[in-house]
Design an enzyme around this catalytic site. Structure first.
Site, mmCIF file in Angstrom:
data_model
loop_
_atom_site.group_PDB
_atom_site.id
_atom_site.type_symbol
_atom_site.label_atom_id
_atom_site.label_comp_id
_atom_site.label_asym_id
_atom_site.label_seq_id
_atom_site.Cartn_x
_atom_site.Cartn_y
_atom_site.Cartn_z
ATOM 1 N N GLU A 223 -6.974 -1.370 7.915
ATOM 2 C CA GLU A 223 -7.672 -2.642 8.100
ATOM 3 C C GLU A 223 -8.109 -2.877 9.542
ATOM 4 O O GLU A 223 -9.174 -3.440 9.795
ATOM 5 C CB GLU A 223 -6.805 -3.811 7.612
ATOM 6 C CG GLU A 223 -6.744 -3.945 6.092
ATOM 7 C CD GLU A 223 -5.792 -2.956 5.432
ATOM 8 O OE1 GLU A 223 -5.074 -2.241 6.150
ATOM 9 O OE2 GLU A 223 -5.763 -2.895 4.186
ATOM 10 N N HIS B 94 -0.633 -10.658 -2.371
ATOM 11 C CA HIS B 94 -2.033 -10.468 -2.768
ATOM 12 C C HIS B 94 -2.755 -11.804 -2.933
ATOM 13 O O HIS B 94 -3.965 -11.852 -2.869
ATOM 14 C CB HIS B 94 -2.130 -9.663 -4.074
ATOM 15 C CG HIS B 94 -1.845 -8.203 -3.882
ATOM 16 N ND1 HIS B 94 -0.598 -7.726 -3.560
ATOM 17 C CD2 HIS B 94 -2.653 -7.118 -3.948
ATOM 18 C CE1 HIS B 94 -0.648 -6.406 -3.438
ATOM 19 N NE2 HIS B 94 -1.879 -6.015 -3.667
#
Lengths: 320, 325
Positions: free
Chosen positions: B62, B131
């Site tokens: 990321e 999530h």
């Protein structure tokens, strides 16, 4: 080794200029209220930026870090605008928004000084990707320290750059100290260049106080990048002669160690070599010293006489 | 009018903008070859159409994905990168918070960073808190970023096209719960301006300010209350930063009552900012104290009854409105 006399003198010149520039900062930052924030210097490490930037072309990009002054001057940044920015004046290259720690000089393709340790390499990936995407014959060089090499972001950047064969040169300026920690206290391997193997890219450790060795290594990495063969890691072993910043008493650095490295200073080393080889005369060197002196004095005068920004200017430049 | 889920609308926006501007490219984990072989997902089919030179599947990195966007944007490209789920923003956050948001300012306005970071957010998929976590308030707190959270497919398409054309970093948050609900989307070319809220339902008695996945909850509550002759006006912010204060204040001036509804947790949520704006600039219009209806201050739990408890529902909103009528 075939490096033109002109190139060798250019490297001597940018080392000399940045040393004189930073020697002045040593004095200026002792005056209360003159230089806001931290003063972080590259004294003794000039061979890295000067050697690397001499091997780059003006259209090549550099991404730099805390010890940026040498990198930026070697890349061709204008000393007046740089000094004025270090003074945080309106005429500074970033209108007083960045100060010494975030100097951005996009006009010489040095768009980012990041002082978040390890943040430069992912951004360099983006710059190199843009060069590859547009099919340009340009490369990106990213300077980072041995301390930054411990950041996860550096791993991510190296992995991605190698995977995509980006035209990127990772230049690790290993100056033995990360803050107050010695290399062996924060890194289990003596040479960081070995990490290149993990990304299937070449890694080379060079004497970071030998400007010609740095030049040759970066030149080779640049040719490789332009040939589409991807990134390289060049580790330049040097030494942090001053503290992390100018307020650091360096109590953890043995005095003898500092002295021994001062004797290995890259500037007289190249000077004596050039004089011995007949590339330079003592008079040429004196002329260079005089020129550096007048450029730095002019930069100080310019910065001193420049106004601070108006307070409301703080509100400008947030969004495009 | 066509009917598209939000993922399909995003897909159309990406496709159209990539055809329009060769500097637009996509990067992220599985934006090309995805584990979801599902046409309702935003990047479905783009690899086949634009090829691997412009649709860049990345390693699971990321920080590198976000750094790629920052560096490439400064160099003149228009990256659209995906951080798969909003909670993974933490791994990209240095690049976004310290670099995308600040480097233009630090350059004294010399550089621009025209990039878009797309993230999926929202509870309701049973995946739990790593999530499903709505972090819009984090990014809204960083000057230098624009923050867009569409609630309809049409807005998602128009706003994403604007985001890609914007010269600033835009955080574009898509609620996963909206990917699979077909909604009308105009067929002809259009963009939707960033920074403009929209009154999604006019009313006279109370204003509900909401965004993203909660618009449907607000609409359901308004339907119920209409049967009791209470007319709810619903303001969909669409953009959190820059905030369209005018539309909020005009609605509050009309109704005199305000309930703020968001899925994110309560403390430090963006609803507090909306409340503060109304207290500072519209207090004299208020006939009753304002209310917030939000997720409780807990991580999003996985078990269906627990997750249902987490997500604000129309009954809670109806109750909050009745408290201040």
């Amino acid at each position: 080794m075939k490096i033109s006399a002109e190139k060798q003198k250019e490297m001597l010149w940018t080392m000399l200029l940045s040393r004189r520039f930073e020697d002045e900062l040593v004095e200026l930052c002792k005056v209360e209220g003159k230089i806001p924030g931290m003063t972080i210097l590259s004294t003794g490490q000039e061979a890295v930026g000067s050697g690397a930037c001499a091997a780059l072309e003006p259209e090549d990009v550099i991404i730099t870090n805390h010890r940026s002054h040498n990198h930026l001057l070697a890349k061709g940044a204008e000393p007046n605008a740089l000094m004025a920015e270090i003074y945080c004046k309106r005429t500074g290259c970033n209108k007083g928004k960045s100060g010494t720690l975030h100097l951005a000089v996009p006009e010489v393709n040095a768009p980012c000084t990041s002082t978040v340790v390890g943040a430069g390499p992912p951004i360099a990936v983006g710059q190199a990707f843009a060069q590859q995407y547009k099919g340009e014959q340009r490369v990106t060089a990213c300077f980072f320290g041995d301390g930054a090499a411990a950041e996860g972001s550096v791993h991510e950047a190296m992995n991605l750059a190698a995977l995509w064969r980006l035209p990127l040169i990772f230049i690790c300026e290993n100056n033995v100290y990360a803050g107050a920690q010695r290399h062996e206290e924060h890194t289990p391997v003596p040479n960081l260049a070995v990490r290149a193997a993990a990304y299937a890219m070449p890694g080379e450790t060079v004497d970071g106080n030998d400007v010609l060795a740095v030049y040759l290594a970066v030149q080779e990495a640049r040719e490789r990048a332009l040939a589409g063969e991807g990134p390289s890691l060049v580790e330049c072993k040097t030494y942090r002669c001053r503290g992390h910043g100018e307020t650091d008493p360096q109590h953890y650095q043995p005095r003898e160690e500092i002295c021994s490295w001062l004797e290995k200073c890259p500037i007289p080393r190249l000077r004596d070599d050039l004089i011995a080889r007949g590339v330079l005369t003592a008079a040429d060197y004196q002329e260079m010293e005089g020129r550096a002196e007048s450029i730095v004095m002019e930069a100080v005068r310019f910065a001193e006489e420049s106004p601070y920004p108006d307070p409301e200017e703080a509100l400008e430049d947030v969004l495009a | 009018m066509q009917k598209l889920g939000m993922g399909q609308a995003v897909n159309q926006a990406l496709r159209e903008e990539m055809h329009r501007d060769p500097n637009v490219f996509l990067a992220g984990e599985g934006v090309g070859v995805s584990i979801h072989l599902n046409p309702m997902f935003p990047t479905h089919g783009l690899l086949e159409e634009f090829g691997p030179g412009r649709i860049k599947d990345t390693p699971v990195s990321e920080a590198a994905i976000a750094g790629l966007a920052v560096g490439a944007a400064e160099a003149g490209l228009r990256p659209v990168v995906e951080i798969m789920f909003n909670p993974f923003f933490t791994l990209a956050s240095d690049m976004i918070v310290n670099h995308a948001a600040k480097l233009r300012y630090l350059s004294g306005g010399k550089s621009a960073f025209p990039l878009v970071v797309r993230m999926k957010s929202g509870a309701g998929i049973g995946a739990g808190c790593q999530h499903s976590h709505n972090l819009e308030a984090w990014v809204a707190h960083c000057p230098g970023l624009k923050v867009v959270m569409p609630a309809t497919s049409a807005d998602a398409k128009g706003l994403l096209k604007s985001a890609i054309r914007d010269d600033n970093p835009v955080i574009f948050i898509e609620h996963m719960g909206l990917y699979f609900a077909p909604m009308p989307v105009p067929v002809d070319e259009y963009t939707t301006p960033i920074g403009q809220a929209e009154v999604k339902r006019p009313g006279t008695d109370v204003t509900v300010v909401t965004w993203s996945g909660m618009l449907g909850v607000a609409m359901a509550a308004a339907e119920k209350l209409a049967q009791e002759d209470v007319q709810v006006e619903i303001v969909d912010l669409r953009t959190l930063v820059p905030l369209d204060k005018e539309t909020i204040l005009a609605s509050v001036a009309k109704t005199g009552r305000l309930v703020i509804l968001h899925e994110a947790t309560r403390t430090g949520g963006f609803g507090g900012e909306v409340a503060a704006v109304v207290m500072e600039e519209g207090f004299h219009h208020l006939k009753a104290p304002l209310r917030r209806v939000t997720g409780p201050d807990i991580p999003v739990p996985a078990s269906p009854p627990l997750e249902r408890f987490y997500i604000p529902g129309d009954e809670q909103l109806v109750a909050a409105i009745k408290e201040i009528l």
